[in-house]
Design a protein around this motif. Structure first.
Motif, short mmCIF file in Angstrom:
data_model
loop_
_atom_site.label_atom_id
_atom_site.label_comp_id
_atom_site.label_asym_id
_atom_site.label_seq_id
_atom_site.Cartn_x
_atom_site.Cartn_y
_atom_site.Cartn_z
N ARG A 136 -0.94 1.59 -1.43
CA ARG A 136 -1.17 1.99 -2.70
C ARG A 136 -2.45 2.18 -3.15
O ARG A 136 -2.62 3.05 -4.07
CB ARG A 136 -0.66 0.75 -3.45
N GLU A 154 0.96 -2.72 -0.04
CA GLU A 154 -0.10 -2.78 -0.78
C GLU A 154 -1.57 -1.83 -0.50
O GLU A 154 -2.20 -1.19 -1.48
CB GLU A 154 -0.61 -4.17 -1.18
N LEU A 185 -3.73 -8.41 -4.31
CA LEU A 185 -3.65 -7.09 -4.00
C LEU A 185 -3.08 -6.11 -5.21
O LEU A 185 -3.79 -5.12 -5.55
CB LEU A 185 -3.04 -6.79 -2.69
N PRO A 186 -2.07 -6.62 -5.71
CA PRO A 186 -1.40 -5.84 -7.00
C PRO A 186 -2.37 -5.61 -8.03
O PRO A 186 -2.21 -4.83 -9.04
CB PRO A 186 -0.09 -6.49 -7.34
N THR A 220 4.00 -6.86 3.54
CA THR A 220 3.59 -6.73 2.09
C THR A 220 2.24 -6.18 1.97
O THR A 220 1.75 -5.40 1.23
CB THR A 220 3.63 -8.09 1.57
N TYR A 221 1.39 -6.66 2.96
CA TYR A 221 -0.09 -6.25 2.68
C TYR A 221 -0.38 -4.74 3.03
O TYR A 221 -0.99 -4.07 2.50
CB TYR A 221 -0.91 -6.99 3.81
N THR A 280 -6.24 1.48 -8.71
CA THR A 280 -5.92 2.66 -8.01
C THR A 280 -6.90 3.70 -8.29
O THR A 280 -6.74 4.99 -7.77
CB THR A 280 -4.62 3.20 -8.03
#
Length: 249
Positions: A182, A179, A152-153, A175-176, A157
């Protein structure tokens, strides 16, 4: 289909209802009340026509030894309707499994739209690709294979998502979610599945990693001024659960 308490089946009340669905044995948190199952079958017989592609996805996934934990048909239809309602063109999914919900999403986006779906296991991704090909939606779907906390990171974007659906390991929910924030546009929607878990999330005597994962997410959202959210409890053929619906302000 359940006929408990002498009730007529959906097919009897609705001639022309779709044939009985491929029988699924969900890994449930609770045994569903027969009335919930009957209610699902009844409503679906009017509102969700039999669909060979989605039924094939479930059957093909089961034949390949995958866990039977996909969203139920009513929820798949809801996700499809939601994506269409907001005019979603780009959708992020965390947790592909056999691609059942992915197919619902792919059918909702326009021909030049895209669903990016993250799957941990290569063998599951292969089954999902087969199911996408059978459903005729492969051109709209990109599978990213590997641990979602790592993949995911890497998502850029520059082109935001309109909608994110998180349905993977519950311990990593926060965490998900972060992300997803983002890469989801302002005004976009983030949905997190399985956040009620038969009421165990609210039970102080329960403290497994899945429950803790949901609680951490709720604790974060309480103080996150960039989102507004609510939990929708559900009962269905899968038991008692629910999903979190968040608007990214």
């Amino acid at each position: 289909m359940s006929t408990t308490h002498g009730a007529e089946t959906p097919a009897a009340l609705n001639p022309g209802a779709p044939p009985e669905r491929f029988q699924r044995k969900y890994a449930m948190l609770s045994t569903p009340d027969p009335n919930w199952v009957r209610n699902d079958n009844f409503h679906n017989s009017f509102l969700i026509p039999y669909d060979d592609a989605t039924e094939h996805a479930l059957k093909h996934s089961a034949e390949n030894g995958m866990p039977d934990i996909a969203v139920h048909p009513g929820q798949g239809k809801f996700l499809n309707l939601l994506a269409r309602t907001i005019g979603a063109k780009r959708i992020l999914e965390v947790g592909t499994l056999g691609g059942y919900s992915t197919i619902w999403f792919a059918r909702a986006v326009p021909e030049d739209g895209q669903v990016v779906t993250c799957e941990l296991l290569d063998k599951y991704a292969k089954v999902a690709r087969d199911n996408f090909e059978y459903a005729g939606v492969s051109s709209k779907i990109k599978i990213v294979v590997g641990p979602a906390a790592e993949t995911l990171p890497t998502l850029p974007t520059d082109e935001k998502f309109d909608l994110a659906f998180i349905d993977a390991d519950k311990a990593s929910n926060l965490t998900y979610f972060l992300e997803a924030k983002r890469v989801v546009k302002r005004g976009g929607v983030i949905i997190v599945d399985n956040v009620v878990r038969n009421g165990t999330v609210a039970n102080p005597d329960i403290d497994d990693e899945n429950v803790r994962g949901v609680r951490r997410l709720l604790e974060h959202i309480k103080n996150d001024k960039e989102v507004d959210a609510t939990t929708i409890g559900t009962v269905s053929e899968k038991g008692y659960d629910g999903f979190l619906y968040a608007l990214y302000l």
